[in-house]
Design a protein around this motif. Structure first.
Motif, short mmCIF file in Angstrom:
data_model
loop_
_atom_site.label_atom_id
_atom_site.label_comp_id
_atom_site.label_asym_id
_atom_site.label_seq_id
_atom_site.Cartn_x
_atom_site.Cartn_y
_atom_site.Cartn_z
N UNK A 131 0.80 -1.24 0.00
CA UNK A 131 0.00 0.00 0.00
C UNK A 131 0.82 1.27 0.00
N UNK A 132 1.97 1.27 0.66
CA UNK A 132 2.76 2.50 0.75
C UNK A 132 3.81 2.60 -0.34
N UNK A 133 4.30 1.47 -0.82
CA UNK A 133 5.31 1.49 -1.88
C UNK A 133 4.70 1.27 -3.26
N UNK A 134 3.75 0.31 -3.35
CA UNK A 134 3.22 -0.07 -4.67
C UNK A 134 1.80 0.43 -4.93
N UNK A 135 1.22 1.18 -4.01
CA UNK A 135 -0.13 1.73 -4.21
C UNK A 135 -1.19 0.65 -4.42
N UNK A 136 -1.01 -0.48 -3.77
CA UNK A 136 -1.98 -1.55 -3.90
C UNK A 136 -2.77 -1.76 -2.61
N UNK A 137 -3.53 -2.86 -2.60
CA UNK A 137 -4.38 -3.18 -1.44
C UNK A 137 -4.12 -4.61 -1.00
N UNK A 138 -3.98 -4.82 0.29
CA UNK A 138 -3.83 -6.16 0.86
C UNK A 138 -5.24 -6.72 1.07
N UNK A 139 -5.71 -7.47 0.11
CA UNK A 139 -7.10 -7.94 0.10
C UNK A 139 -7.46 -8.74 1.34
N UNK A 140 -6.55 -9.56 1.84
CA UNK A 140 -6.89 -10.45 2.95
C UNK A 140 -7.16 -9.70 4.25
N UNK A 141 -6.76 -8.44 4.33
CA UNK A 141 -6.95 -7.66 5.55
C UNK A 141 -8.17 -6.74 5.48
N UNK A 142 -8.87 -6.74 4.35
CA UNK A 142 -10.07 -5.93 4.22
C UNK A 142 -11.24 -6.58 4.95
N UNK A 143 -12.18 -5.77 5.39
CA UNK A 143 -13.40 -6.30 6.02
C UNK A 143 -14.28 -6.92 4.93
N UNK A 144 -14.76 -8.12 5.19
CA UNK A 144 -15.63 -8.83 4.26
C UNK A 144 -17.03 -8.94 4.85
N UNK A 145 -18.02 -8.48 4.11
CA UNK A 145 -19.40 -8.55 4.60
C UNK A 145 -19.85 -10.00 4.72
N UNK A 146 -20.40 -10.36 5.89
CA UNK A 146 -20.92 -11.73 6.03
C UNK A 146 -22.12 -11.92 5.10
N UNK A 147 -22.23 -13.09 4.53
CA UNK A 147 -23.36 -13.37 3.65
C UNK A 147 -23.00 -13.24 2.19
N UNK A 148 -22.61 -12.01 1.76
CA UNK A 148 -22.33 -11.84 0.33
C UNK A 148 -20.84 -11.88 -0.01
N UNK A 149 -19.97 -11.85 1.01
CA UNK A 149 -18.55 -11.98 0.76
C UNK A 149 -17.89 -10.76 0.16
N UNK A 150 -18.60 -9.62 0.11
CA UNK A 150 -18.05 -8.40 -0.49
C UNK A 150 -16.92 -7.85 0.37
N UNK A 151 -15.74 -7.64 -0.24
CA UNK A 151 -14.59 -7.07 0.45
C UNK A 151 -14.69 -5.55 0.40
N UNK A 152 -14.78 -4.91 1.55
CA UNK A 152 -14.96 -3.46 1.65
C UNK A 152 -13.60 -2.77 1.76
N UNK A 153 -13.39 -1.79 0.91
CA UNK A 153 -12.09 -1.13 0.83
C UNK A 153 -11.86 -0.17 1.99
N UNK A 154 -12.92 0.54 2.42
CA UNK A 154 -12.73 1.53 3.48
C UNK A 154 -14.03 1.89 4.18
N UNK A 155 -13.98 2.93 4.99
CA UNK A 155 -15.13 3.30 5.82
C UNK A 155 -16.34 3.75 4.99
N UNK A 156 -16.10 4.25 3.77
CA UNK A 156 -17.22 4.67 2.94
C UNK A 156 -17.83 3.51 2.17
N UNK A 157 -17.40 2.29 2.52
CA UNK A 157 -17.89 1.09 1.85
C UNK A 157 -18.40 0.04 2.85
N UNK A 158 -18.23 0.31 4.12
CA UNK A 158 -18.60 -0.64 5.18
C UNK A 158 -19.92 -0.21 5.81
N UNK A 159 -20.95 -1.05 5.76
CA UNK A 159 -22.26 -0.66 6.32
C UNK A 159 -22.20 -0.19 7.77
N UNK A 160 -21.31 -0.76 8.55
CA UNK A 160 -21.17 -0.34 9.94
C UNK A 160 -20.94 1.17 10.03
#
Length: 633
Positions: free
Chosen positions: A107-136
């Protein structure tokens, strides 16, 4: 209801830095190792020779660097430790020190995302990138809590850069005490500590009192089980509390303020004291506030952990060095409070709201919430819910929205989501009551809750699933309030003790047909005759569960059965002959030799000897022992 989780502009947040890594350093995340993650970021970035700054100051000093800083509680406690990358607004959950190298490289060197550390919505499996994508987060409106998860709580420059102390400056230089009180009355702000008394009216009453010496006290003695709203604000944005105290002091003409905080909140105490020291060094507190010639001080005092000291007059007695016991009212503290002088007492959240009201105006505050309960309210959502944590929603939000959408739904005994598992919510802690399925669409505001025998309280919300024994829940809160009674008035001291004895009779199988009528009669007497709010509200959990779950009480009393299977004394374990293989493991594990049977023959349990310890159920790999929680079947 969708809104940004905070209003802090990215430019202000970065303060000239190229990127910012924010590690949640609230109590919950720290307990799960957040400071080890913080240390790992420092070490890894140093090893990689990456330009890093640990405290944001002037823009020129930060230019081209990555800032690695801490924040207060970000609210999503279930998923901590939390790490956020700005300006991309990438939120990583359950981060461990071993994950830091991957985050830096990706994330800091290559401008990418570590997918395994993202929050995943239970039920649909959607990986949320940040706070503007997480229903909570997207279903909240975080104003009091907005900056708690982004700014460094120990950096006064960040608070000031984001508009901090402008409201206090406006109150001292542009407004009169009369106009401040009028603005608060217009806002309709009601005290967030439980009672819901109009804040503007309280301030106006104190302002009108004659005398040169007056005091303002911040009630940070948050003692409700499961409540941590005030703690999180003090830990995450302590300067907002000080600024609220300054505005209140200006409104009533006080020159001394005091924060009464629980000694059990060491991090909050530390950050509040740091904030007072920094504000004093900057001249915001002291002998000449904003050049007006007005003097104002702020003291942080640690309470000894007595729940009753959350009551205004008991708190005043404690501050004066006396035993924390309530006094009859009137006179009210606004008339005669600390050392006999006019005093106003507001809790942490109320003072933080006052800052926003003076800064943005009463009309904007009233745009949220309901007519009788304007603005937002913070809640500590705990219990059998997928997303435990700290939330903030407008008054009028339904319980269904909080539990099922923000909270992610009710969890069963195995931790999985149980769509039909909701049983009740205890709101308001020991002083509150329970809400059931029929209240899921009830607007959460002062008046609606009072209409169903509950109260907002300080904001604790404990969600319970279908496996919960409501009688045991009521007994838990009864034991708490009985233990915390100061003993001054007979009805509270002796009445709560006798109520607890009756509750013990119910869950231990000694109750008879006279128990429930006597329990209700005694509860109403305690409610009516106690001196202070602790005693008057102590019976609420019992009365509300009696009202909403009479069948559970009847089962305990009449049938000597706990429908939820939680009251040990009422359990009747037995061995299912069809499942039993006669291996004898249960008999070997029984500490009181209550199990008998021949080898390879079904065994039986002697009910007279059995102590319901559950050892037999745990040892039986065939699930033959039934009637006890914790079996393998």
């Amino acid at each position: 209801m969708n809104t940004q989780p905070h209003e802090l502009p990215v430019a202000n947040m970065l303060m000239g830095a190229q990127r910012r890594v924010v590690i949640c350093a609230g109590t919950g995340c720290m307990a799960n190792g957040a400071m080890k993650v913080y240390a790992a970021f420092q070490q890894e970035m140093a090893d990689k020779n990456l330009p890093v700054v640990l405290e944001l100051r002037a823009e020129n000093d930060n230019h081209g660097k990555t800032a690695v800083t801490r924040s207060g509680c970000q609210g999503f406690c279930q998923m901590g430790p939390l790490v956020t990358i700005f300006p991309e607004n990438i939120l990583y959950t359950r981060v461990k020190p071993a994950d830091v190298d991957d985050i830096i490289t990706t994330s800091l060197v290559a401008d990418g995302v570590v997918e395994r550390l993202l929050y995943t919505e239970p039920g649909n499996g959607h990986a949320c990138r940040g706070t503007d994508d997480i229903p909570f987060y997207t279903r909240q409106q975080r104003f009091v809590l907005g900056d708690c998860g982004t700014i460094d709580p120990e950096n006064i420059d960040e608070y000031i850069r984001n508009g901090g102390y402008r409201a206090a400056r406006k109150a001292f230089l542009e407004m009169s005490p009369e106009s401040i009180c009028a603005e608060m009355v217009e806002s309709g702000l009601r005290g967030r500590g439980g009672g819901g008394f109009p804040t503007g009216r309280k301030w106006e009453a104190a302002r009108r009192q004659a005398g040169e010496k007056k005091y303002v006290i911040c009630n940070a003695d948050e003692g409700d089980p499961g409540a941590f709203m005030n703690r999180s604000v003090m830990e995450g944005n302590p300067h907002s509390v000080i600024e609220g105290l300054m505005i209140a002091a200006r409104a009533i003409g006080a020159d001394e303020t005091l924060v009464y905080v629980r000694a059990e909140y060491p991090l909050a105490v530390q950050r509040m004291r740091r904030a007072v020291r920094d504000a004093t060094e900057r001249g915001l507190l002291g002998a000449n506030v904003f050049g007006t010639g007005c003097s104002l001080s702020c003291e942080i005092m640690e309470g000894a952990g007595a729940f009753v000291c959350g009551e205004e007059t008991a708190m005043i007695a404690s501050i004066e060095g006396q035993r924390g016991m309530p006094r009859p009212k009137p006179p009210f503290p606004a008339q005669s409070g600390l050392w006999g002088k006019p005093t106003i007492i507001n809790n942490v959240e109320t003072l933080a709201h006052a800052v926003r009201i003076i800064r943005q105006g009463a009309a904007r505050f009233r745009a949220l919430g309901t007519a009788g309960s304007p603005g937002t309210k913070t809640f500590a959502l705990t219990g059998h819910v997928a997303n435990t944590g700290l939330i903030e929603v407008p008054f009028g939000t339904t319980l269904r929205e909080i539990v099922h959408n923000i909270g992610g739904g009710i969890t069963g005994s195995d931790g999985s989501i149980d769509p039909a598992g909701f049983k009740a919510v205890q709101i308001g802690g020991p002083s509150g009551g329970c809400l059931t399925r029929e209240h899921l669409d009830l607007p959460m505001d002062f008046d609606s809750l009072r209409g169903v025998g509950a109260m907002v309280g300080s904001g604790g919300l404990v969600a319970m699933n279908r496996d919960t024994c409501m009688v045991s829940v009521a007994r838990f809160f009864m034991e708490f309030t009985q233990r915390e009674s100061c003993g001054k008035c007979v009805l509270c001291r002796e009445g709560t003790r006798q109520m607890l004895v009756l509750m013990d009779d119910i869950i231990e199988g000694r109750a008879d047909e006279r128990t429930l009528p006597l329990l209700k009669e005694l509860a109403l007497a305690v409610q009516k005759g106690s001196l202070c709010g602790l005693g008057k509200t102590a019976p609420n959990p019992v009365l509300s569960t009696l009202r909403h779950f009479p069948e559970e009480y009847e089962a305990h009393v009449r049938d000597k059965v706990c429908p939820a299977g939680q009251c040990t004394a009422l359990l009747k374990p037995w061995i299912n002959a069809e499942k039993c293989k006669g291996c004898g493991k249960c008999a070997k594990k029984c500490p009181v030799e209550a199990i008998d049977g021949a080898l390879k023959q079904p065994h039986v349990i002697d009910q007279e000897k059995c102590i319901k310890c559950g050892a037999c159920a745990q040892s039986c790999k065939f699930g033959a022992v039934e009637g006890l929680p914790g079996g393998r079947a």
